[in-house]
Scaffold this active site. Sequence first.
Site, PDB file in Angstrom:
ATOM      1  CG  PHE A 107       2.772  -9.297  -1.319  1.00  0.00           C
ATOM      2  CD1 PHE A 107       4.052  -9.614  -0.903  1.00  0.00           C
ATOM      3  CD2 PHE A 107       2.564  -8.114  -1.994  1.00  0.00           C
ATOM      4  CE1 PHE A 107       5.114  -8.755  -1.168  1.00  0.00           C
ATOM      5  CE2 PHE A 107       3.618  -7.256  -2.265  1.00  0.00           C
ATOM      6  CZ  PHE A 107       4.894  -7.579  -1.849  1.00  0.00           C
ATOM      7  CG  ASP A 153      -0.701 -11.459  -6.786  1.00  0.00           C
ATOM      8  OD1 ASP A 153       0.144 -11.806  -7.628  1.00  0.00           O
ATOM      9  OD2 ASP A 153      -0.632 -10.390  -6.149  1.00  0.00           O
ATOM     10  CE1 TYR A 169       8.601  -6.542  -8.728  1.00  0.00           C
ATOM     11  CE2 TYR A 169       7.203  -5.066  -9.998  1.00  0.00           C
ATOM     12  CZ  TYR A 169       7.529  -5.660  -8.795  1.00  0.00           C
ATOM     13  OH  TYR A 169       6.800  -5.385  -7.676  1.00  0.00           O
ATOM     14  CE  LYS A 170       7.509  -9.869  -7.017  1.00  0.00           C
ATOM     15  NZ  LYS A 170       6.195  -9.813  -6.393  1.00  0.00           N
ATOM     16  NE  ARG A 227      11.764 -13.619  -0.731  1.00  0.00           N
ATOM     17  CZ  ARG A 227      10.953 -12.892  -1.507  1.00  0.00           C
ATOM     18  NH1 ARG A 227       9.676 -13.205  -1.597  1.00  0.00           N
ATOM     19  NH2 ARG A 227      11.406 -11.846  -2.169  1.00  0.00           N
TER      20      ARG A 227
HETATM   21  C1  LIG Z   1       5.667  -8.637  -6.085  1.00  0.00           C
HETATM   22  C2  LIG Z   1       4.255  -8.700  -5.687  1.00  0.00           C
HETATM   23  C3  LIG Z   1       3.416  -7.612  -5.865  1.00  0.00           C
HETATM   24  C4  LIG Z   1       3.994  -6.340  -6.417  1.00  0.00           C
HETATM   25  O1  LIG Z   1       3.098  -5.296  -6.501  1.00  0.00           O
HETATM   26  P1  LIG Z   1       3.525  -3.942  -7.210  1.00  0.00           P
HETATM   27  O2  LIG Z   1       2.272  -3.228  -7.366  1.00  0.00           O
HETATM   28  O3  LIG Z   1       4.212  -4.280  -8.483  1.00  0.00           O
HETATM   29  O4  LIG Z   1       4.498  -3.245  -6.319  1.00  0.00           O
HETATM   30  C5  LIG Z   1       2.084  -7.742  -5.508  1.00  0.00           C
HETATM   31  N1  LIG Z   1       1.609  -8.899  -5.009  1.00  0.00           N
HETATM   32  C6  LIG Z   1       2.402  -9.977  -4.827  1.00  0.00           C
HETATM   33  C7  LIG Z   1       1.848 -11.243  -4.276  1.00  0.00           C
HETATM   34  C8  LIG Z   1       3.750  -9.901  -5.141  1.00  0.00           C
HETATM   35  O5  LIG Z   1       4.542 -10.957  -4.956  1.00  0.00           O
END
Ligand SMILES: *Cc1c(COP(=O)(O)O)cnc(C)c1O
Length: 417
Positions: A133, A202, A227-228, A376
């Site tokens: 990411f 992560d 939040y996911k 997606r």
């Molecule tokens: C959604 C997501 C994030 C989100 O990071 P924020 O700091 O909350 O914006 C980070 N890493 C991965 C792999 C994600 O899927």
Amino acid sequence: MTLSADPAAIDRPACVAFDAEDPLAWCRDRFTIPEGVIYLDGNSLGALPAAAPARLRQVVEQEWGMDLIRAWNRRGWLESSIRVGARIGRLVGAREGEVVVCDSTSVNLFKLIIAGLRLRPGRHVILSEPGNFPSDLYVASGAAELMGAELRLVEAARLPAALDQEVALLCLTHVDYRSGRIHDMAGLTQAAHAAGALALWDLSHTAGAMPCDLAGSQVDLAVGCGYKYLNGGPGAPAYAFVAQPLWSRLQQPVTGWLGHARPFDFDLDYQPADGPRRLISGTPPVLSMLALEVGVDTFEGVDLAQLRRKSKALTELFLRLAGQRLAGHGFQVACPADAEQRGSQVSFAHPNGYSIMQALISRGVIGDFRAPDLLRFGVAPLYTRYVDVYDAVSALADIMASGEWRDPRFQVRATVT
Ligand SMILES: *Cc1c(COP(=O)(O)O)cnc(C)c1O
């Protein structure tokens, strides 16, 4: 992989029957999903827990409004980072007290990368892959610069070979946000350890979508998003995991008062708290934290093995229906064909992906688009029904057959895709 029609066609009544037999069907009542919407973006923003509005009203009107500052003690506000962390810990296979909720995923990653580098003095490489990411890579690169370290990116297949004596930290996302491909967490962690490195995972697309065994996989450090799949609400705080053996030596860079062993002594010297509490820097965002707690409540009584079975069945169904109904329309499957290696989403590449997704969204079928060409679709097993998958693929087939996606209004890019 191109799509090809499956000989045994599945129709809508078959999907209605799958829902009738679904042992997790009752979980959908824990959410408020708008009439006419098929929500396939719980991997980006989880749906609203039905209990959230009343709980937040109570927090605002009673706890904040009436208790005022007394609520920090009376209502357990200060302990919320640990309390909610413990609940998330159970969803990711952590031991008691290894998880804390604070900050955002990006910020927690920064703290743990710095802490991880400090635990491996003499080594200067953070190893990751180019498909990780982007925020994770930006943060790793920023942390590397600050620490005089180097961020080294190698293709996923070459990671084990790239684990050499220079690597301090293997830093990966367990489930890829684009393809949904699952990394072998236990195997790669073991390889990192054999090379003398630490493993930092992560879990943003893992927690709440499938079981995960941090303790059994001997993971050192981890972060993840609230939040996911955890349904914590927009901008919910994130979590961080530190394996127990590392607690006492862990030095994170943002040494604020609430990570102090005794914040209310107001000592002049910083003395870190025991355990992952030392990852806390400042005051928790109480409203968001308590919304996240309601999100985590939606997993109460849910068997995670059953959750994973349903998730696999939903993505399998999606791919089979896509094979039956979308062949010849230019879609390429962009997620693993093997359900064992696939997270709780399916992805398709299509040169007109953005416009096709906009046309779908205008019909109330909500997925998302990731540049350059990916559609997606996340399936959140707590609230996605088999019939939703059927109706989503039908809408997609209609849009392709009619050419509806060519409408100029579907060509305009919004900020959030
Ligand atoms: C959604 C997501 C994030 C989100 O990071 P924020 O700091 O909350 O914006 C980070 N890493 C991965 C792999 C994600 O899927």
